[in-house]
Design a protein around this motif. Structure first.
Motif, PDB file in Angstrom:
ATOM      1  N   GLN A  90       0.863  -1.174   0.000  1.00 18.73           N
ATOM      2  CA  GLN A  90       0.000   0.000   0.000  1.00 18.73           C
ATOM      3  C   GLN A  90       0.900   1.224   0.000  1.00 18.73           C
ATOM      4  O   GLN A  90       1.803   1.332   0.836  1.00 18.73           O
ATOM      5  CB  GLN A  90      -0.916   0.022   1.204  1.00 18.73           C
ATOM      6  N   TYR A  91       0.663   2.141  -0.917  1.00 17.68           N
ATOM      7  CA  TYR A  91       1.513   3.319  -1.006  1.00 17.68           C
ATOM      8  C   TYR A  91       0.672   4.551  -1.266  1.00 17.68           C
ATOM      9  O   TYR A  91      -0.453   4.459  -1.747  1.00 17.68           O
ATOM     10  CB  TYR A  91       2.589   3.132  -2.078  1.00 17.68           C
ATOM     11  N   PHE A  93      -1.032   6.223   0.624  1.00 14.46           N
ATOM     12  CA  PHE A  93      -2.250   6.105   1.424  1.00 14.46           C
ATOM     13  C   PHE A  93      -3.363   5.286   0.774  1.00 14.46           C
ATOM     14  O   PHE A  93      -4.011   4.494   1.450  1.00 14.46           O
ATOM     15  CB  PHE A  93      -2.820   7.481   1.778  1.00 14.46           C
ATOM     16  N   ASN A  94      -3.596   5.466  -0.515  1.00 10.97           N
ATOM     17  CA  ASN A  94      -4.796   4.892  -1.112  1.00 10.97           C
ATOM     18  C   ASN A  94      -4.536   3.896  -2.230  1.00 10.97           C
ATOM     19  O   ASN A  94      -5.474   3.305  -2.757  1.00 10.97           O
ATOM     20  CB  ASN A  94      -5.672   6.002  -1.706  1.00 10.97           C
ATOM     21  N   LYS A  95      -3.272   3.732  -2.634  1.00  7.99           N
ATOM     22  CA  LYS A  95      -2.984   2.901  -3.792  1.00  7.99           C
ATOM     23  C   LYS A  95      -2.358   1.581  -3.369  1.00  7.99           C
ATOM     24  O   LYS A  95      -1.710   1.492  -2.321  1.00  7.99           O
ATOM     25  CB  LYS A  95      -2.044   3.639  -4.743  1.00  7.99           C
ATOM     26  N   PHE A  96      -2.555   0.601  -4.220  1.00 12.23           N
ATOM     27  CA  PHE A  96      -2.020  -0.733  -3.930  1.00 12.23           C
ATOM     28  C   PHE A  96      -1.280  -1.269  -5.137  1.00 12.23           C
ATOM     29  O   PHE A  96      -1.668  -1.029  -6.281  1.00 12.23           O
ATOM     30  CB  PHE A  96      -3.149  -1.698  -3.556  1.00 12.23           C
TER      31      PHE A  96
END
Lengths: 108, 113
Positions: A90-91, A93-96
């Motif tokens: 996860q980077y 905050f909201n992306k994977f």
């Protein structure tokens, strides 16, 4: 760029043997890492996440920031552990970002 | 039963014919996301949504659109599908982000001829 690498496409072990599924990541920020598992004919589901520092179904994973790794380990593999395993980062905050997966085959 | 549903599960279509893949969750989750899975590449994030009317691009948004008019639904729209969008698509939802468990749908296998 952020990346997750799972170097083994297939890992075969015998029942009762130790197993280690490798995951390496690249990310300049503070990583949040997960292991997801997909058993045959089932949906992808969370196995464990590093922030919880938990052991699920006998599996553990330790974040090694020096080696940028998050390897999944189990001391004694069981046949029911046979599945596809995905390491995920996860980077921002909201992306994977998911790795390409390792198929674990535990032989009787 | 708490779950994420996707429809259709399988779809074969032709280049240029607009299509929508629906995703719905009944867990009151704020975060929803679409992924595509291709051989050897794992899951790549297409779009995600933090809440109603809040969406943003993932790693591979080109050729896709999404909307989040209601909390429970997050459809994936292919306005003009092309063969390189042939893939296995997964929808996922999470109560929150940072970090939280994602619950995945069963997948939609799309073939664009």
């Amino acid at each position: 760029a952020q990346r997750v690498t799972q170097p083994e496409k297939l890992l075969s072990v015998f029942k009762g043997a130790p197993v280690e599924l490798k995951c390496n990541y690249s990310y300049s920020g503070s990583p949040e890492l997960f292991w997801y598992v997909q058993y045959s004919r089932q949906r992808l589901q969370l196995l464990l996440r590093h922030i919880s520092r938990e052991s699920i179904k006998g599996f553990t994973a330790d974040l090694n920031k020096g080696e940028t790794s998050f390897h999944l380990k189990k001391p004694f593999a069981q046949e029911e552990d046979s599945a596809m395993y995905y390491c995920a980062l996860q980077y921002n905050f909201n992306k994977f970002y998911f790795g390409s997966g390792t198929k674990l085959n535990v032989k009787p | 039963e708490a779950q994420v549903t996707q429809n259709p599960r399988y779809l074969i279509t032709v280049t240029g014919k607009k299509l929508t893949v629906t995703c719905s969750q009944n867990m009151n989750h704020e975060y929803m996301s679409w992924y595509r899975q291709d051989p050897g590449l794992g899951l790549r994030q297409i779009y995600y949504s933090m809440n109603v009317e809040v969406t943003d691009k993932g790693d591979v948004p080109e050729g896709y659109k999404v909307s989040r008019k209601e909390k429970r639904n997050f459809p994936l729209i292919l306005e003009s599908p092309s063969p390189n969008q042939t893939s296995l698509y997964f929808c996922a939802s999470s109560l929150r982000t940072s970090p939280d468990t994602q619950y995945f749908g069963p997948g939609t296998r799309l073939t664009v001829l």
